[in-house]
Design an enzyme around this catalytic site. Structure first.
Site, short mmCIF file in Angstrom:
data_model
loop_
_atom_site.label_atom_id
_atom_site.label_comp_id
_atom_site.label_asym_id
_atom_site.label_seq_id
_atom_site.Cartn_x
_atom_site.Cartn_y
_atom_site.Cartn_z
N HIS A 100 -57.31 -41.47 25.08
CA HIS A 100 -56.38 -41.79 26.16
C HIS A 100 -56.00 -40.53 26.93
O HIS A 100 -56.21 -39.41 26.48
CB HIS A 100 -55.10 -42.43 25.60
CG HIS A 100 -54.31 -41.50 24.72
ND1 HIS A 100 -54.72 -41.14 23.46
CD2 HIS A 100 -53.15 -40.83 24.94
CE1 HIS A 100 -53.85 -40.30 22.94
NE2 HIS A 100 -52.89 -40.09 23.82
N ASP A 102 -52.36 -39.28 28.45
CA ASP A 102 -51.00 -39.70 28.13
C ASP A 102 -50.36 -40.56 29.23
O ASP A 102 -50.36 -40.17 30.41
CB ASP A 102 -50.11 -38.48 27.86
CG ASP A 102 -50.37 -37.89 26.48
OD1 ASP A 102 -50.72 -38.65 25.56
OD2 ASP A 102 -50.24 -36.66 26.32
N HIS A 250 -57.68 -37.33 25.17
CA HIS A 250 -57.60 -36.77 23.82
C HIS A 250 -57.47 -37.91 22.81
O HIS A 250 -57.20 -39.06 23.16
CB HIS A 250 -56.44 -35.78 23.70
CG HIS A 250 -55.12 -36.34 24.07
ND1 HIS A 250 -54.76 -36.58 25.37
CD2 HIS A 250 -54.06 -36.72 23.31
CE1 HIS A 250 -53.54 -37.09 25.40
NE2 HIS A 250 -53.09 -37.20 24.17
N ARG A 265 -43.31 -32.72 21.09
CA ARG A 265 -44.09 -32.88 22.32
C ARG A 265 -43.15 -32.88 23.52
O ARG A 265 -42.11 -33.53 23.49
CB ARG A 265 -44.86 -34.20 22.24
CG ARG A 265 -45.39 -34.69 23.56
CD ARG A 265 -46.24 -35.93 23.36
NE ARG A 265 -46.10 -36.81 24.50
CZ ARG A 265 -46.83 -37.90 24.69
NH1 ARG A 265 -47.75 -38.26 23.80
NH2 ARG A 265 -46.64 -38.66 25.74
FE FE2 Z 1 -51.49 -38.52 23.57
#
Ligand code: FE2
Length: 295
Positions: A100, A102, A250, A265
């Site tokens: 995907h 993000d 990723h 994150r």
């Molecule tokens: Fe991700």
């Protein structure tokens, strides 16, 4: 200025960065070098790091732009900009365990994601990154010409509904985003073209029937997953990854259950994906010829 040492991981994608500890904060000159490397390589993997305070990580991300708000992430950290990445024995699903970009379902998806991993399993938990510029550049001319005319629907109801219920997120009454994006996008900072469809969020190509759409996407995903376009990061504790969602996909491999993996994150707001018809395709590459012969 601290002089970062930047070493490419493959000729296609990614670089390791040493000689700078992000936890100390960085000055403008160092940021300029890192930003250039980020645009050149698509993924930066910072080695020999110490754990960053949340505000230091947020301050770095803010240099790249305003921060992105995740449509589904539970508010678990004091700083709402920090999304806790945590998978453990009781997890029934793991973040990002599939290809995907993000939150590509957003009208304005994230440009960059910055992840520091603090807790790692003894082995496993690697992350794969794949360069969608190389994937695009190595498709046959006629297919690239067709794809340049196409748009795709990116949805997220199927991804996010109930996903974080075990972490206290209540999503009753929440509408998860859906967006239509060009299948080939032009990078707003480098003007390079890349493929922008992924198997996690993309649910169909506009103007094709279900079978045609499914088949074309399936063919593209097989191509995108070729190892020539990939790097695989084997994490050390406190490594920091910074990746460009406008260019790479990723895959966070969940092969370490029942062990734990945790990190912080922070995600940067991007602009609306666009295709610039006045741009130029990359020149023919030997890689394209080689893939063509194998097909
Ligand atoms: Fe991700």
């Amino acid at each position: 200025m601290t002089k970062p040492e930047i070493t490419p991981i493959s000729p296609v994608l990614g670089a390791e960065v040493r000689g700078v500890d992000l936890a100390d904060g960085i000055d403008d000159a160092t940021f300029a070098v890192l930003h250039g490397a980020f645009l050149d390589h698509g993924v930066l993997l910072f080695k020999d790091q110490t754990a960053m305070a949340a505000d230091v990580q947020v301050a770095f991300a803010r240099r790249l732009g305003p921060l992105h708000t995740h449509p589904a992430a539970p508010a678990e950290h004091d700083d709402p900009a920090v999304f806790l990445i945590r998978t453990h024995r009781d997890s029934t699903i793991s973040n990002g365990n599939g290809w995907h970009s993000d939150v590509s379902c957003d009208e304005e998806p994230p440009s960059a994601t910055m992840l520091q991993v603090h807790v790692l399993p003894d082995s496993g938990g690697d992350t794969l990154f794949a360069d969608m510029e190389a994937a695009y550049a190595t498709l046959p001319d006629d297919l690239r010409a067709r794809l340049r005319q196409m748009s795709a629907v990116h949805a997220s109801e199927h991804v996010y509904r109930g996903r974080y219920a075990d972490r206290g997120a209540v999503d009753e009454g929440v509408t998860y985003p859906t967006a239509v994006h060009p299948v080939v996008r032009t990078h707003p900072e480098t003007a390079r073209r890349s493929l922008f469809v992924n198997p996690s969020f993309t649910v169909g190509i506009e103007g094709l029937d279900d079978d045609g759409s499914r088949q074309l996407l399936a063919d593209l995903y097989v191509h995108c997953a070729r190892p020539e376009f990939q790097i695989r990061h084997r994490w050390d504790r406190n490594d920091v990854a910074l990746w460009d969602n406008r260019r790479v996909q990723h895959f966070a491999i969940w092969d370490y259950w029942p062990h734990e993996r945790c990190g912080h994150r922070v995600t940067v707001q991007g602009d609306r994906p666009f295709f610039d018809p006045d741009g130029e395709d990359p020149p023919p590459s030997p890689l394209r010829m080689s893939l063509g012969r194998l097909a």
